[in-house]
Each structure stands twice: as structure tokens, then as C-alpha cells.
Design an enzyme around this catalytic site. Structure first.
Site, PDB file in Angstrom:
ATOM      1  N   GLY A  63      -2.172  -2.815  11.141  1.00  0.00           N
ATOM      2  CA  GLY A  63      -2.367  -1.709  10.210  1.00  0.00           C
ATOM      3  C   GLY A  63      -1.799  -0.442  10.800  1.00  0.00           C
ATOM      4  O   GLY A  63      -2.490   0.560  10.945  1.00  0.00           O
ATOM      5  N   GLU A  86       1.941  -3.913   8.924  1.00  0.00           N
ATOM      6  CA  GLU A  86       1.447  -3.072   7.828  1.00  0.00           C
ATOM      7  C   GLU A  86       1.641  -3.793   6.501  1.00  0.00           C
ATOM      8  O   GLU A  86       2.643  -4.479   6.297  1.00  0.00           O
ATOM      9  CB  GLU A  86       2.196  -1.725   7.831  1.00  0.00           C
ATOM     10  CG  GLU A  86       1.890  -0.799   6.689  1.00  0.00           C
ATOM     11  CD  GLU A  86       0.432  -0.393   6.624  1.00  0.00           C
ATOM     12  OE1 GLU A  86      -0.145  -0.503   5.530  1.00  0.00           O
ATOM     13  OE2 GLU A  86      -0.135   0.026   7.665  1.00  0.00           O
ATOM     14  N   LEU A  87       0.679  -3.622   5.606  1.00  0.00           N
ATOM     15  CA  LEU A  87       0.700  -4.314   4.320  1.00  0.00           C
ATOM     16  C   LEU A  87       1.444  -3.542   3.232  1.00  0.00           C
ATOM     17  O   LEU A  87       2.062  -4.128   2.351  1.00  0.00           O
ATOM     18  CB  LEU A  87      -0.742  -4.588   3.877  1.00  0.00           C
ATOM     19  CG  LEU A  87      -0.968  -5.417   2.616  1.00  0.00           C
ATOM     20  CD1 LEU A  87      -0.279  -6.776   2.729  1.00  0.00           C
ATOM     21  CD2 LEU A  87      -2.462  -5.610   2.384  1.00  0.00           C
ATOM     22  N   ASN A 119       0.392  -9.454   5.908  1.00  0.00           N
ATOM     23  CA  ASN A 119      -1.057  -9.368   5.785  1.00  0.00           C
ATOM     24  C   ASN A 119      -1.655  -9.956   7.050  1.00  0.00           C
ATOM     25  O   ASN A 119      -1.760 -11.173   7.194  1.00  0.00           O
ATOM     26  CB  ASN A 119      -1.536 -10.134   4.547  1.00  0.00           C
ATOM     27  CG  ASN A 119      -3.014  -9.931   4.272  1.00  0.00           C
ATOM     28  OD1 ASN A 119      -3.781  -9.559   5.167  1.00  0.00           O
ATOM     29  ND2 ASN A 119      -3.436 -10.184   3.049  1.00  0.00           N
ATOM     30  N   ALA A 120      -2.029  -9.098   7.977  1.00  0.00           N
ATOM     31  CA  ALA A 120      -2.519  -9.549   9.282  1.00  0.00           C
ATOM     32  C   ALA A 120      -3.807 -10.350   9.167  1.00  0.00           C
ATOM     33  O   ALA A 120      -4.105 -11.180  10.035  1.00  0.00           O
ATOM     34  CB  ALA A 120      -2.726  -8.350  10.203  1.00  0.00           C
ATOM     35  N   LEU A 139      -6.665   0.817  14.495  1.00  0.00           N
ATOM     36  CA  LEU A 139      -6.909   2.258  14.457  1.00  0.00           C
ATOM     37  C   LEU A 139      -7.179   2.739  13.033  1.00  0.00           C
ATOM     38  O   LEU A 139      -6.350   2.559  12.142  1.00  0.00           O
ATOM     39  CB  LEU A 139      -5.710   3.013  15.037  1.00  0.00           C
ATOM     40  CG  LEU A 139      -5.200   2.545  16.402  1.00  0.00           C
ATOM     41  CD1 LEU A 139      -4.160   3.527  16.938  1.00  0.00           C
ATOM     42  CD2 LEU A 139      -6.325   2.364  17.396  1.00  0.00           C
ATOM     43  N   ASP A 142      -9.375   0.502   7.053  1.00  0.00           N
ATOM     44  CA  ASP A 142     -10.047   0.757   5.778  1.00  0.00           C
ATOM     45  C   ASP A 142     -11.541   0.461   5.927  1.00  0.00           C
ATOM     46  O   ASP A 142     -11.916  -0.645   6.312  1.00  0.00           O
ATOM     47  CB  ASP A 142      -9.440  -0.151   4.704  1.00  0.00           C
ATOM     48  CG  ASP A 142      -9.901   0.218   3.304  1.00  0.00           C
ATOM     49  OD1 ASP A 142     -10.958   0.865   3.176  1.00  0.00           O
ATOM     50  OD2 ASP A 142      -9.204  -0.150   2.344  1.00  0.00           O
ATOM     51  N   GLU A 218      -1.161   9.603  12.510  1.00  0.00           N
ATOM     52  CA  GLU A 218      -1.280  10.628  11.478  1.00  0.00           C
ATOM     53  C   GLU A 218      -2.732  10.754  11.023  1.00  0.00           C
ATOM     54  O   GLU A 218      -3.222  11.851  10.743  1.00  0.00           O
ATOM     55  CB  GLU A 218      -0.370  10.289  10.295  1.00  0.00           C
ATOM     56  CG  GLU A 218       1.107  10.513  10.556  1.00  0.00           C
ATOM     57  CD  GLU A 218       1.716   9.497  11.520  1.00  0.00           C
ATOM     58  OE1 GLU A 218       1.071   8.457  11.786  1.00  0.00           O
ATOM     59  OE2 GLU A 218       2.829   9.749  12.023  1.00  0.00           O
ATOM     60  N   GLU A 219      -3.427   9.623  10.937  1.00  0.00           N
ATOM     61  CA  GLU A 219      -4.830   9.647  10.535  1.00  0.00           C
ATOM     62  C   GLU A 219      -5.682  10.376  11.567  1.00  0.00           C
ATOM     63  O   GLU A 219      -6.571  11.162  11.220  1.00  0.00           O
ATOM     64  CB  GLU A 219      -5.343   8.217  10.356  1.00  0.00           C
ATOM     65  CG  GLU A 219      -6.748   8.119   9.793  1.00  0.00           C
ATOM     66  CD  GLU A 219      -6.848   8.607   8.358  1.00  0.00           C
ATOM     67  OE1 GLU A 219      -7.925   9.088   7.974  1.00  0.00           O
ATOM     68  OE2 GLU A 219      -5.835   8.519   7.629  1.00  0.00           O
TER      69      GLU A 219
END
Length: 278
Positions: A63, A86-87, A119-120, A139, A142, A218-219
Site C-alpha cells: 500500500g 498499490e491497488l 492486490n497484496a 504505513l 485503510d 504524504e500521509e
């Protein structure tokens, strides 16, 4: 009547947070390629300059979002290959463009990082062999706040067993969240899994990856801007559950403010909080 010819609009580059959903539903069926097994995936297309080195990916950012951690890992571990998974399609496209631009601007650099759309939660073992990874990162995943969607969380007993399979003995798993409830969920699942144990406090405090997981994404920087709090921990992959120290006093690392990314310690800006074992 005179009609004016309109100039075609220029295609705008994808930017972080621009009309892109914060998360995607991992339970949905997406139409994208995934390998049948690790041996069938051609990594040379991800690392063209590393093709002759026969290196294997050792670090995975599950992710990876917009690639902040991934880019930082390139400099921290120049001899290791790191991949972001990443999805969201547009986010993957953005990270690909970001890496390409860095490679063009800094010739010979950033050749050890790449990104994959996958999709991990479903296909991680399709990319990595048993014991291949040395580090794995989760990190700001969701939170899936609703109880009915907890099954979509990236950490669960079943998924932890899959992560343990692809991690080498002694490998590290890092996780962080600005949602305390989610952090505690992840912490309890790691703590209770027979193949993981929390890394000793002094080792975690001086781990060079800690400043990166707190501030490189960024988050993470968005949480800093609103003076938010972050909770994070590091766990180690073990091979013998019978040797797991059941008397170990678990702890939580928290970051009420930004950690200097040039340092490798969190003691001056992160607070260590005791978490009593249940």
C-alpha cells in the site's frame, strides 16, 4: 457568426490527492495481471539496470501510496531492491512517472525501486518466494472503521501467516497509523501471532527506518500539518514459537510531532508508551 477554434487542452500530470480515492476496496475484483508464482514474474522490467545483477527484491512497501517511503528507501538501502505495491491504478501511474523523472534527473540513481499494481491481500505470495523479504511496511493503511469491513484490513491472523511465509527469519515488519484503534488492532494481531515478536526497545529506537515511516510518506506529512498523533511499532519474524518470550513487556512508539529525518533515533521527539500485555 464566427466560430473560434479552441486549442486542445493539455493533459495534466497526476498529482497527489487530486481526484483520487484515499483507498480502494481490496475485496473487489480488479482486472489486472498477476503472476502464477514468483518464478513466472519478470523483475527485469521493473529494474532494467539491475537485470544482470540477479538480485531479488528484499523490501516491500504494501500500500505504498504516492511513493514517499519508496523513494527514501532507495537512498537508505542503495544495494537492495525495494518495491511498492498499490491497488489504485492512477496512484501507480503517478509513482511510475515520479520514479521515471527521478531516474532521468539523477542518472544512475533510483534504479533500485519500482512499483507494481496488485492486490497484496490476495496475491502477495505470487510475487515473493519463501523467506525472500528482509523488510515489509504497512504505513497508514485503510482503517475500515465499520465492524463489517474489518475483514478488509491489511492485518489479520491469516494475512500475517502469509507475511511470515515471505519474510526471512529475523526480518522486520513495520506498521504505523494515525488511528489509535487501528494501531491497537494491528499491534494485538502481531503480538498474538506465533511467528512474530516485538523488536527490543533500544533496537527499535535506533532503527534508521523509523524516521522514514513517520515522516517520508504524504500521509505522514498530512498528519504533521494538523498536529496529529501517530502510533507505530516494529516486529521481528521468528522461526520457533516455543522460544517466544512471553514475559516481554510490550511498548508503543508514538510521535506527537515531526522526527528529524536526518537522525536515526526517536528518543528526542517520540514518546515511548508502555502497553500492558493482556
Amino acid at each position: 457568426m464566427v466560430y473560434q477554434k479552441q486549442e486542445p487542452k493539455k493533459k495534466k500530470a497526476i498529482k497527489p490527492y487530486h481526484r483520487i480515492k484515499a483507498h480502494a476496496n481490496p475485496a473487489s475484483d480488479y482486472n489486472f495481471y498477476y503472476p502464477t508464482g514468483p518464478e513466472s514474474y519478470d523483475w527485469t522490467k521493473n529494474y532494467p539496470q539491475q537485470a544482470m545483477n540477479e538480485k531479488k527484491v528484499e523490501i516491500a512497501d504494501v500500500g505504498c501510496g504516492y511513493g514517499g517511503l519508496l523513494i527514501s528507501l532507495s537512498s537508505l538501502f542503495p544495494e537492495r531492491l525495494s518495491v511498492g505495491m498499490e491497488l489504485r491504478d492512477k496512484v501507480v501511474q503517478y509513482v511510475e512517472e515520479r520514479i521515471d523523472k527521478l531516474r532521468e534527473k539523477h542518472v544512475g540513481q533510483f534504479q533500485n525501486i519500482s512499483v507494481i499494481r496488485t492486490n497484496a491481500m490476495k496475491y502477495l505470495p505470487n510475487y515473493f518466494e519463501k523467506g525472500q523479504l528482509q523488510k515489509i511496511f504497512f504505513l497508514f493503511p485503510d482503517p475500515h472503521f465499520k465492524k463489517a469491513t474489518h475483514k478488509r484490513r491489511i492485518i489479520s491472523p491469516t494475512l500475517l501467516s502469509e507475511y511470515a511465509y515471505i519474510l526471512a527469519p529475523g526480518a522486520y515488519a513495520y506498521f504505523i497509523s494515525d488511528v489509535e484503534e487501528l494501531y491497537l488492532w494491528m499491534f494485538e494481531h502481531f503480538k498474538n501471532h506465533p511467528l512474530f515478536e516485538q523488536v527490543e526497545r533500544d533496537i527499535a529506537e535506533n532503527d534508521s527506518c523509523i524516521p522514514l515511516i513517520v515522516n517520508s510518506t504524504e500521509e505522514g506529512r498530512k498528519v504533521n500539518r494538523i498536529d496529529g498523533k501517530k502510533w507505530f511499532a516494529v516486529f521481528r519474524r521468528i522461526t520457533d514459537p516455543s522460544k517466544k518470550d512471553l514475559t516481554f513487556k510490550n511498548y508503543t512508539l508514538t510521535s506527537p510531532k515531526e522526527i528529524d529525518s536526518t537522525t536515526t533515533t526517536t528518543t528526542s521527539t517520540a514518546t515511548i508508551t508502555e502497553v500492558e500485555s493482556k
